[in-house]
Design an enzyme around this catalytic site. Structure first.
Site, mmCIF file in Angstrom:
data_model
loop_
_atom_site.group_PDB
_atom_site.id
_atom_site.type_symbol
_atom_site.label_atom_id
_atom_site.label_comp_id
_atom_site.label_asym_id
_atom_site.label_seq_id
_atom_site.Cartn_x
_atom_site.Cartn_y
_atom_site.Cartn_z
ATOM 1 N N HIS A 12 -7.236 -14.815 0.976
ATOM 2 C CA HIS A 12 -7.997 -14.547 -0.090
ATOM 3 C C HIS A 12 -7.155 -15.047 -1.421
ATOM 4 C CE1 HIS A 12 -6.388 -10.632 0.327
ATOM 5 N NE2 HIS A 12 -6.994 -10.541 -0.755
ATOM 6 N N LYS A 18 0.782 -1.152 -0.007
ATOM 7 C CA LYS A 18 0.037 -0.123 -0.153
ATOM 8 C C LYS A 18 0.888 1.153 0.090
ATOM 9 C CE LYS A 18 -4.353 -1.733 2.086
ATOM 10 N NZ LYS A 18 -4.239 -2.991 1.072
ATOM 11 N N ASP A 38 -11.970 -7.846 -4.979
ATOM 12 C CA ASP A 38 -11.134 -8.414 -6.301
ATOM 13 C C ASP A 38 -12.344 -9.051 -7.062
ATOM 14 O OD1 ASP A 38 -8.628 -7.801 -5.253
ATOM 15 O OD2 ASP A 38 -8.555 -9.536 -4.088
#
Length: 293
Positions: free
Chosen positions: A250, A166, A223
């Site tokens: 995930h 990030k 996503d």
């Protein structure tokens, strides 16, 4: 410059298959760049049988995939003592329903490209986009046939980053804020989208208007939501800063987004590392300046 090259069987099975669509569009650019292509056996043989890249000294044949051809490309992305066997990245045109696209060597090829900050190109659109980008950065004149890849006004851009990446995404957005703001729309997953909005507001973007349309966070399905837009051709470019060192709960959702991009191979581009995203942005800015002359 040397690139690994492979295409799943579907992408060279007919005259209008993806590999040949790319070569017809970009063969002149490949020759202008003097691009060496280290091609896995079946892909190489299909190019030769189609009569493409005839006489191009940079086309080099590797063993079939079952004989280790793709594994060799992985090692060359990492780098070998022989400088002639060091790759600057890989073009792997993926058929998302071909089981071989999930073999360990296929996954490792992408992972090592991301780790080493080298391009991993998995769609026809991305391959055409990349050739034009490298032509521009090499000082060549813009190819009008590539205009659609370099006009952000008609595109939707997805900005996605794993937790460790990030800060890199925020830095990328800050450095190229004006360029990214030219896109018709920006979308992103939960936390990344919120941080990007806060960055935009700090840069003078209207406080009552999100710079990024936020979807759910990745673990909650963001996503998948963006993948649906890609499949419907309502999102043309994905900048996805992946952390290749951390196992993700995930993972299936991440793979879903990547498979969506390869499903619409002529219409979607995915950039997977900060180094490649910065190079793309430089190419776009330089090309737009040239087109404005």
């Amino acid at each position: 410059m040397r690139m690994g090259l492979a295409a799943n069987r579907l992408h060279h099975a007919s005259e209008d298959a993806a590999l040949f669509r790319w070569l017809r569009a970009c063969e002149s650019g490949i020759r202008e760049l003097g691009l060496a292509l280290h091609a896995v056996g079946r892909t190489h043989d299909a190019i030769v049988a189609a009569g493409m890249l005839g006489g191009h000294a940079g086309l080099r044949r590797y063993p079939y995939g079952r004989e280790g051809g793709l594994m060799k490309l992985v090692a060359e992305v990492v780098g070998l003592d022989d400088v002639e066997r060091r790759l600057d990245g890989a073009i792997y045109l993926i058929d998302p329903v071909d089981p071989s696209s999930t073999f360990p060597e296929a996954v490792a090829l992408k992972r090592q490209c991301v780790i080493h900050g080298k391009p991993f190109i998995s769609t026809v659109a991305a391959a055409r986009d990349w050739i034009e980008q490298e032509r521009i950065l090499a000082g060549l004149a813009p190819d009008p046939a590539a205009d659609r890849f370099f006009d952000p006004r008609g595109q939707v851009l997805a900005l996605v980053a794993h937790d460790a990446m990030k800060p890199a995404m925020l830095d990328f957005a800050a450095r190229h804020f004006e360029l990214l703001s030219r896109f018709h729309q920006r979308v992103g997953t939960g936390t990344t989208g919120q941080r990007l909005n806060e960055l935009a507001w700090s840069r003078g973007w209207p406080a009552d208007t999100p710079w990024v349309r936020r979807y759910e966070s990745g673990p909650l399905g963001g996503d998948a939501q963006i993948a649906d837009r890609v499949l419907e051709k309502r999102c043309q470019r994905v900048v996805f800063f992946e952390d290749p060192h951390v196992a993700r709960q995930h993972e299936a959702d991440i793979q879903l987004l990547e498979r969506a991009v390869t499903t619409v191979t002529d219409d979607a581009v995915c950039t997977t590392s900060p180094a490649m995203a910065a190079r793309w942005a430089e190419g776009v800015e330089r090309r737009q300046a040239l087109r404005a002359l």
